[in-house]
Each structure stands twice: as structure tokens, then as C-alpha cells.
Design an enzyme around this catalytic site. Sequence first.
Site, short mmCIF file in Angstrom:
data_model
loop_
_atom_site.label_atom_id
_atom_site.label_comp_id
_atom_site.label_asym_id
_atom_site.label_seq_id
_atom_site.Cartn_x
_atom_site.Cartn_y
_atom_site.Cartn_z
N TRP A 264 0.93 -1.37 0.02
CA TRP A 264 -0.03 -0.04 0.02
C TRP A 264 0.87 1.41 -0.08
O TRP A 264 0.55 2.14 -0.58
CB TRP A 264 -1.11 -0.05 1.27
CG TRP A 264 -1.96 -1.08 1.32
CD1 TRP A 264 -2.13 -2.21 2.08
CD2 TRP A 264 -3.02 -1.36 0.15
NE1 TRP A 264 -3.00 -3.20 1.79
CE2 TRP A 264 -3.46 -2.61 0.41
CE3 TRP A 264 -3.17 -0.64 -1.13
CZ2 TRP A 264 -4.51 -3.17 -0.35
CZ3 TRP A 264 -4.36 -1.26 -2.00
CH2 TRP A 264 -4.91 -2.54 -1.62
N LYS B 180 -12.08 -2.17 6.69
CA LYS B 180 -11.09 -2.81 7.46
C LYS B 180 -11.70 -3.08 9.23
O LYS B 180 -11.86 -4.03 9.80
CB LYS B 180 -9.77 -2.49 7.60
CG LYS B 180 -9.34 -2.22 6.27
CD LYS B 180 -9.08 -3.68 5.37
CE LYS B 180 -8.60 -3.45 3.83
NZ LYS B 180 -7.74 -2.45 3.30
N ASP C 106 -1.89 6.69 6.07
CA ASP C 106 -3.08 5.74 5.43
C ASP C 106 -3.19 4.88 6.67
O ASP C 106 -2.45 4.04 6.92
CB ASP C 106 -2.46 5.03 4.37
CG ASP C 106 -3.57 3.72 3.92
OD1 ASP C 106 -4.45 3.69 4.63
OD2 ASP C 106 -2.87 3.05 2.78
#
Length: 359
Positions: free
Chosen positions: A102, A196, A172
Site C-alpha cells: 500500500w 477493515k 494511511d
Amino acid sequence: MKRAHNFSAGPAALPLDVLQSARDEFLNYGNSGSSIIELSHRGKEYVEVDRQAREKLSTLLGLGDDFEVLFLQGGASHQFMMVPFNFLRKGQTADYINTGTWSKKAIKEAKFFGDVHIPFSSEPQQFTRVPEDHELELSGKAEYVHFTSNNTIFGTEFPKEPETGGTPLVCDASSDFLSRPLDLDKYGLIYAGAQKNAGPAGLTVVIVRKSFLKKARTGDIPTILSYHTHVGTMFNTPPVFGVYMFNKVLDWIEAKGGLKAIQQRNRQKAELLYNEIDADDFYKGTTEKNSRSLMNVTFRLGDEELEKAFVAEADAQNLKGLKGHRSVGGIRASIYNACEPESIEALVAFMKEFRSKNG
Ligand SMILES: *Cc1c(COP(=O)(O)O)cnc(C)c1O
């Protein structure tokens, strides 16, 4: 009906109380005669849900008056572009710590807008760790320092925020958002896809410091891509179902005792699993111990056939979603906030049984 022990990496398990509460009022929200997702986003019902969600988030994190909360769409992947589009111009530099897939995706997008400096990368070590502060080689001229607080795929997590010497952090936080308290002073901006740890897919929560926001571009970029557009107003239809569910998840966290209590619970859950992994060398943890994630626990077995058998037999015993990410293989148990300790206990019992049959 039997609910699964759900270890999915995302979209992921939500608290049963939250799902039941949504079910109970789904056809007739607040005696309106409609579902919340059938009502105007500017009507009194949704406006109240939106207000409550902001207020609860602010209270839980202790945001005070220094931050704006935005409910956007497009996922964390959209923020990979929106952050540099707003905060990084040609000739300027941003520092991006590279701790996994990511992070790399965020770096790729930032390079479209300005110069990217990498103060640390664990790529040569197959992303098995996060850096200590003294390993960061910061550029010293960055508009912000970007990091991925939890690396969902590789199973590592920053035990605390990196030290930047005053440069605002952009984070993030998709896969550990609201799993623990934050050292807010260090942050310029935090973004997280909800799916999530915080709600259903479709909602992206952005928290931005007001003083940092002042530096965001406006006027010369497309309207919807400017953070300023979304402050204090609904520019367009927000992801109403996502915010509605998020509001319920915030109630659930509050009922659990807030972020400190949730952190304690998450530590205990992860410890159960890591203790079992460390018991002998039948299971092998894939990350360095002081970089271990409390959210995504990754491990391997002796060979891929054994891993396949592990996942299949676990699945047959109602332990779902344990297959590692396709890019790394192995096993991954995602144990976000809503994963109950009973699910971890069931997994640990299965691991013991599987070891004694195959070890
Ligand atoms: C899942 C995930 C993403 C991608 O989120 P999307 O909502 O699919 O864009 C980005 N970063 C992290 C850390 C993630 O876990």
C-alpha cells in the site's frame, strides 16, 4: 444460523450488535416509514446520523477544534492521489516511508505531482519490519511525511507514530483505524477506508488538521478533488449507508470503553495468537517481533501443501478467510476490532489440533 469466525482482511467482520441494530431498523428507520438508505441525505434523519458520527469520532479520538472530519468515497486508493494533488506541487518534496504494497501504491501516485523522497524502505527485507526512528533518513524539506500505520498484507504495524521533527504526518490508517489512541499532535492528515475496522466499504474517513488544510490547493484543481470543497458541507451525496453503519460502530467502541480499552483488548487478542505461533517452529511468524501487527497476524507452515490443508480444514471448522494475500501466500488471520476473543480462541484450538496431527 451459525455465524462464522471471520478472519477476512477486508471487507471484514463487524460487531454483531451493530449488524443486529441495523437489521432491526432497516425497514423503518426512526419511524420514518423508510430505510435510512431511502431518505434524502439533506433530510433531518440522515443529517442527524452524520452529525452524531462526527461528534462521536471527535470525542473518541479527542480531535477538539483543530481538525475537520470528511466523509468521502473512493477508498484509501483515491486518497493516494488526492493527498499529493492537494499538498504536493511540482518542485516540492514529500517523504514516503515504504513499508509494503500500500505504501508503494501511494508513492506511485505522489510521483505524478512532485518529488518523492523515501526516508526508509523495508523492501530489501521483504517488508518484514517497520523502521525505528533513528533509521529514518528524512529529506528535511518535506511538505509532509507519509506512512502506512498498519501493513495489511505483510502483517507489520508501527508500534507508535514515526518521529519527524515537526513535519506533519499523513497516514494511511485503513487497517488499524480506531484500534488504538493516536498521538494527534503529529498528524496533518489521516485517511482510512472504513471496510477493515470501521464499517462497510464505500466510506472513506479523512481527518485533516485545520492549519495543514490551509496549505491545500484550491481553485486550480477539479472541485471534487479539493479537500476544501468538502469542509463543513455536503458537496454531493455522501455514502449514507457507510456513515450510518460507522455511527453504530462508534457507539460499539464507546460501549467497549473507548480506544484505550479497545487497544488493550486488541493486544490481548494478538498475544493469544502470537504465543501459539511462537510455541515451537511448526508455525513460523513472517515478521520481526517488534514490528508485529495487532490487526493482521501472518505466518507460514512448512510447505505450501500443508498451508493449503490448513486453510481448507480451518474453513470446514467455520474458521473463514485465513488464506494469506495472493502476493505473499501463507496464512493471515485478520483480527480487527470486531473479531471477538472467542474467535481467536477457536483458531488457537484449531492450530493446536492441526499441529498435533501434522507436526
Ligand atoms: C485495504 C487497504 C487499502 C486499499 O483500500 P481501498 O478502499 O480498496 O482503496 C489501502 N491501504 C491499506 C493500508 C489497506 O489496508
